[in-house]
Design an enzyme around this catalytic site. Structure first.
Site, mmCIF file in Angstrom:
data_model
loop_
_atom_site.group_PDB
_atom_site.id
_atom_site.type_symbol
_atom_site.label_atom_id
_atom_site.label_comp_id
_atom_site.label_asym_id
_atom_site.label_seq_id
_atom_site.Cartn_x
_atom_site.Cartn_y
_atom_site.Cartn_z
ATOM 1 C CB SER A 22 -0.951 -0.029 1.205
ATOM 2 O OG SER A 22 -1.951 0.952 1.074
ATOM 3 C CG ASN A 23 -0.379 4.647 -1.213
ATOM 4 O OD1 ASN A 23 -1.095 5.357 -0.513
ATOM 5 N ND2 ASN A 23 -0.829 4.052 -2.316
ATOM 6 C CE1 TYR A 24 4.545 5.419 5.633
ATOM 7 C CE2 TYR A 24 5.714 5.953 3.593
ATOM 8 C CZ TYR A 24 5.695 5.375 4.857
ATOM 9 O OH TYR A 24 6.806 4.755 5.333
ATOM 10 C CB ALA A 89 -2.583 7.251 -3.083
#
Ligand code: CTP
Length: 209
Positions: A22-24, A89
């Site tokens: 995943s991402n932030y 995102a």
């Protein structure tokens, strides 16, 4: 009543039943845009990846996990939309073979094969009958890369953020550049996401039919 579709948050791409890529992203920007759009009286649907945020009141929420689920949810609703704002995102990559069972640590090395996810925004740009807004997060060449994305994905507006460290994520005072399809650039410094949400909506609505 104008119909606005907003995407927000990260996606999660499963590796095994326990782990994911995943991402932030916290989802705050997209949620703020959905809240402000609703406050203006629009019919707002928010398609959200996993976040810890409360759904703004009056906003219809569709929860998804992966990029493929987000794609399906967005494309299904795109035909009726007057404006689509892709603030999510979306993970560019997913595991080629997600495992059904937990991956055990055998030996010292583990290679995970990834494959590309479809670019939802690019698909939306090909069948455009709505105002289309994309985001670009860059660590270098901000305006050049953002302009390239605007053209390649056939967007009306791109909202470009430069990332320094990971200060942007969850932060409320950010600097952005907005570029529209005429090439007009507007730079904003230290604005709240709420103020920026309204600026983005004002600009996007100019491109609705
Ligand atoms: N996006 C999308 N589908 C993807 C990846 C991104 O719809 N699979 C959208 C995002 O919601 C965002 C925009 O595309 O609005 C830009 O995403 P970004 O990751 O900055 O750009 P990419 O086009 O993926 O290019 P690169 O990773 O090479 O910078």
């Amino acid at each position: 009543m104008k119909k606005i579709l907003v995407t927000a948050g990260p996606t999660r791409e499963r590796i095994d039943p326990i782990r994911f890529i995943s991402n932030y992203s916290t989802g705050r920007f997209g949620y703020e845009i959905a809240r402000e759009a609703r406050r203006r009286g629009f019919d707002v649907t928010l398609i959200s990846g996993p976040t810890a945020l409360k759904t703004p009141s009056g906003v219809k929420i569709v929860r998804v996990e992966t990029a493929l689920e987000m794609r399906e949810a967005v494309l299904k609703r795109s035909k009726n939309a007057d404006c689509i704002i892709m603030a999510a995102a979306v993970c560019d990559w997913k595991a080629k073979k997600p495992r059904q069972k937990k991956i055990k640590k055998r030996g010292g090395k583990f290679v995970l094969e990834l494959e590309q996810n479809p670019d939802i925004l690019k698909e939306l740009g090909r069948r455009k009958r709505y105002a289309l807004v994309g985001f670009a997060l860059e660590t270098e060449g901000l305006e050049k890369n953002a302009l390239k994305k605007l053209r390649e994905k056939n967007l009306d507006i791109i909202v470009a953020n430069k990332l320094n460290g990971n200060k942007l994520f969850g932060s409320n005072n950010i600097d952005i550049v907005i570029i529209d399809r005429q090439g007009l650039r507007a730079r904003f410094r230290k604005k709240t996401k709420k103020a920026l949400a309204n600026i983005i909506l004002d600009k996007a609505l100019n491109f609705t039919i």
